[in-house]
Design a protein around this motif. Structure first.
Motif, PDB file in Angstrom:
ATOM      1  N   ARG A 190     -10.276  12.533  14.993  1.00 46.97           N
ATOM      2  CA  ARG A 190     -10.733  13.666  15.795  1.00 46.97           C
ATOM      3  C   ARG A 190     -10.425  13.421  17.272  1.00 46.97           C
ATOM      4  O   ARG A 190     -10.489  12.281  17.759  1.00 46.97           O
ATOM      5  N   GLN A 191     -10.118  14.480  17.979  1.00 47.13           N
ATOM      6  CA  GLN A 191      -9.921  14.361  19.420  1.00 47.13           C
ATOM      7  C   GLN A 191     -11.273  14.104  20.086  1.00 47.13           C
ATOM      8  O   GLN A 191     -12.254  14.803  19.804  1.00 47.13           O
ATOM      9  N   MET A 192     -11.310  13.114  20.975  1.00 44.80           N
ATOM     10  CA  MET A 192     -12.563  12.740  21.624  1.00 44.80           C
ATOM     11  C   MET A 192     -12.436  12.816  23.136  1.00 44.80           C
ATOM     12  O   MET A 192     -11.369  12.577  23.708  1.00 44.80           O
ATOM     13  N   VAL A 193     -13.545  13.127  23.765  1.00 46.69           N
ATOM     14  CA  VAL A 193     -13.661  13.059  25.219  1.00 46.69           C
ATOM     15  C   VAL A 193     -14.379  11.750  25.537  1.00 46.69           C
ATOM     16  O   VAL A 193     -15.444  11.479  24.974  1.00 46.69           O
ATOM     17  N   MET A 194     -13.786  10.946  26.416  1.00 44.44           N
ATOM     18  CA  MET A 194     -14.309   9.598  26.628  1.00 44.44           C
ATOM     19  C   MET A 194     -14.663   9.357  28.092  1.00 44.44           C
ATOM     20  O   MET A 194     -14.009   9.846  28.997  1.00 44.44           O
ATOM     21  N   PHE A 195     -15.733   8.593  28.291  1.00 41.36           N
ATOM     22  CA  PHE A 195     -16.178   8.234  29.630  1.00 41.36           C
ATOM     23  C   PHE A 195     -15.195   7.271  30.292  1.00 41.36           C
ATOM     24  O   PHE A 195     -14.329   6.687  29.641  1.00 41.36           O
ATOM     25  N   ARG A 196     -15.388   7.085  31.593  1.00 40.11           N
ATOM     26  CA  ARG A 196     -14.534   6.169  32.347  1.00 40.11           C
ATOM     27  C   ARG A 196     -14.748   4.728  31.878  1.00 40.11           C
ATOM     28  O   ARG A 196     -15.763   4.395  31.257  1.00 40.11           O
ATOM     29  N   ARG A 197     -13.817   3.872  32.228  1.00 39.42           N
ATOM     30  CA  ARG A 197     -13.930   2.451  31.894  1.00 39.42           C
ATOM     31  C   ARG A 197     -15.126   1.844  32.615  1.00 39.42           C
ATOM     32  O   ARG A 197     -15.410   2.166  33.757  1.00 39.42           O
ATOM     33  N   GLY A 198     -15.818   0.929  31.928  1.00 39.49           N
ATOM     34  CA  GLY A 198     -16.997   0.303  32.497  1.00 39.49           C
ATOM     35  C   GLY A 198     -18.282   1.044  32.193  1.00 39.49           C
ATOM     36  O   GLY A 198     -19.369   0.546  32.474  1.00 39.49           O
ATOM     37  N   TYR A 199     -18.175   2.251  31.621  1.00 36.02           N
ATOM     38  CA  TYR A 199     -19.345   3.049  31.263  1.00 36.02           C
ATOM     39  C   TYR A 199     -19.906   2.509  29.956  1.00 36.02           C
ATOM     40  O   TYR A 199     -19.171   2.318  28.986  1.00 36.02           O
ATOM     41  N   ASP A 200     -21.206   2.291  29.884  1.00 30.44           N
ATOM     42  CA  ASP A 200     -21.792   1.664  28.698  1.00 30.44           C
ATOM     43  C   ASP A 200     -21.559   2.483  27.432  1.00 30.44           C
ATOM     44  O   ASP A 200     -21.318   1.929  26.356  1.00 30.44           O
ATOM     45  N   LEU A 201     -21.629   3.808  27.558  1.00 33.54           N
ATOM     46  CA  LEU A 201     -21.426   4.660  26.383  1.00 33.54           C
ATOM     47  C   LEU A 201     -20.000   4.553  25.857  1.00 33.54           C
ATOM     48  O   LEU A 201     -19.761   4.679  24.654  1.00 33.54           O
ATOM     49  N   ARG A 202     -19.066   4.343  26.745  1.00 29.67           N
ATOM     50  CA  ARG A 202     -17.679   4.143  26.312  1.00 29.67           C
ATOM     51  C   ARG A 202     -17.580   2.882  25.451  1.00 29.67           C
ATOM     52  O   ARG A 202     -16.996   2.905  24.364  1.00 29.67           O
ATOM     53  N   GLU A 203     -18.169   1.793  25.959  1.00 29.19           N
ATOM     54  CA  GLU A 203     -18.080   0.529  25.236  1.00 29.19           C
ATOM     55  C   GLU A 203     -18.800   0.615  23.889  1.00 29.19           C
ATOM     56  O   GLU A 203     -18.318   0.077  22.883  1.00 29.19           O
ATOM     57  N   ALA A 204     -19.961   1.301  23.850  1.00 32.45           N
ATOM     58  CA  ALA A 204     -20.704   1.427  22.596  1.00 32.45           C
ATOM     59  C   ALA A 204     -19.916   2.237  21.571  1.00 32.45           C
ATOM     60  O   ALA A 204     -19.869   1.891  20.379  1.00 32.45           O
ATOM     61  N   THR A 205     -19.271   3.320  22.029  1.00 40.14           N
ATOM     62  CA  THR A 205     -18.499   4.165  21.124  1.00 40.14           C
ATOM     63  C   THR A 205     -17.278   3.426  20.600  1.00 40.14           C
ATOM     64  O   THR A 205     -16.975   3.449  19.395  1.00 40.14           O
TER      65      THR A 205
END
Length: 309
Positions: A190-205
């Motif tokens: 699926r196409q995803m929208v992702m947070f910037r690098r260093g963002y905790d939610l990015r790393e968790a996802t």
């Protein structure tokens, strides 16, 4: 070594320009240069390299900069604390929180605190949890709401876990809901929208997707919370976000992840080596009482549960 000399040093280090630093500090440039030279003589090392108008920190300057910032921040905190001895009629609290917490939990707690202590100035810094941990360690914040576990080996913080929040997959509200739960595997392809690098939610996802055996596909990446939600509303893709950010956004729908799902733990943190000011302690008590009351009354946002008692 004088506080004024350290303040001049930090100003030059940040501006990388003596004249601009002097203007910022509202002092004549020759006076600032004289104080910097005196500091270098006192320390026995050059702090700046000056070549063709280019000002850079030496190795000694690089070593001094974080220490100088902390010393100045601690001195400012001491002045604030002494000024508050007559009571909580004036003062300042420097608070940090992630964007999702600023928009939800923090706003209501700030309003309650302001009603009780209208003379206390509130300074709020938004940022990713890792950035906030660094700001706490440097003495730039008194308290901060951060995400656990700490993404740092710095042992200088005291943390108290207060809330646990579910993460959901957010999509435009007009898309048909096929089932009440999703699995991480459902995001494969699926196409995803992702947070910037260093963002905790990015790393968790990313960690959850990789544990499920795939790399996520990004339609767009690099945004903060508000931008990510707007991109999802525009139909660019789905995103994994905290459940509380969907309050007041009728254009979005969050679908829980099947148990055990994904969650994050929210904690209140401060430096271990510096006792919070009386104003900061008062805000801490206000925030905790607000959270506990909301937890017992059942008024916490959907998907959020109380840990602190």
């Amino acid at each position: 070594m004088q506080f004024q000399q350290l303040a001049y040093f930090v100003a030059v280090a940040e501006a990388r320009h003596f004249t601009q630093a002097a203007e910022r500090m509202r002092v004549a440039q020759p006076s600032l240069s004289k104080q910097i030279k005196a500091l270098e003589e006192d320390l026995g090392a050059r702090l700046f390299s000056r070549a063709r108008g280019n000002v850079t920190l030496t190795a000694a300057g690089e070593a001094l900069l974080p220490l100088a910032r902390r010393i100045l921040a601690d001195a400012d905190t001491a002045r604030q604390e002494v000024a508050q001895l007559a009571g909580l009629r004036r003062g300042r609290v420097r608070l940090g929180a992630t964007p999702s917490l600023c928009a939800g939990l923090m706003a209501d707690a700030l309003a309650r605190f302001h009603r009780s202590y209208p003379g206390i100035e509130l300074l709020v810094e938004e940022g990713g949890s890792r950035d906030l941990v660094r700001a706490l360690a440097r003495g730039q914040l008194d308290l901060s709401l951060i995400i656990m576990p700490l993404q740092s080996d710095d042992p200088s913080l005291v943390t108290q876990e207060i809330l646990r929040e579910n993460l959901v997959v957010v999509a435009p509200a007009h898309e048909p809901l096929k089932r009440p739960y999703l699995h991480i595997e459902d995001l494969r392809g699926r196409q995803m929208v992702m947070f910037r690098r260093g963002y905790d939610l990015r790393e968790a996802t990313l960690a959850a997707c990789r544990q499920a055996g795939f790399e996520p596909r990004f339609a767009v990446q690099g945004g903060e919370m508000d931008a990510v939600l707007r991109f999802v509303e525009a139909g660019l893709g789905v995103a994994v976000v905290p459940s509380m950010v969907l309050d007041g956004r009728p254009g979005l729908r969050g679908t829980p992840l099947a148990p055990p799902g994904l969650s994050r733990t929210i904690a209140l943190a401060h430096r271990k080596d510096v006792e919070p000011t009386r104003a900061a302690q008062a805000f801490r008590e206000t925030l905790l009482s607000y959270v506990v009351e909301a937890g017992h009354d059942g008024t916490l946002p959907e998907g959020v549960e109380l840990i602190a008692e």
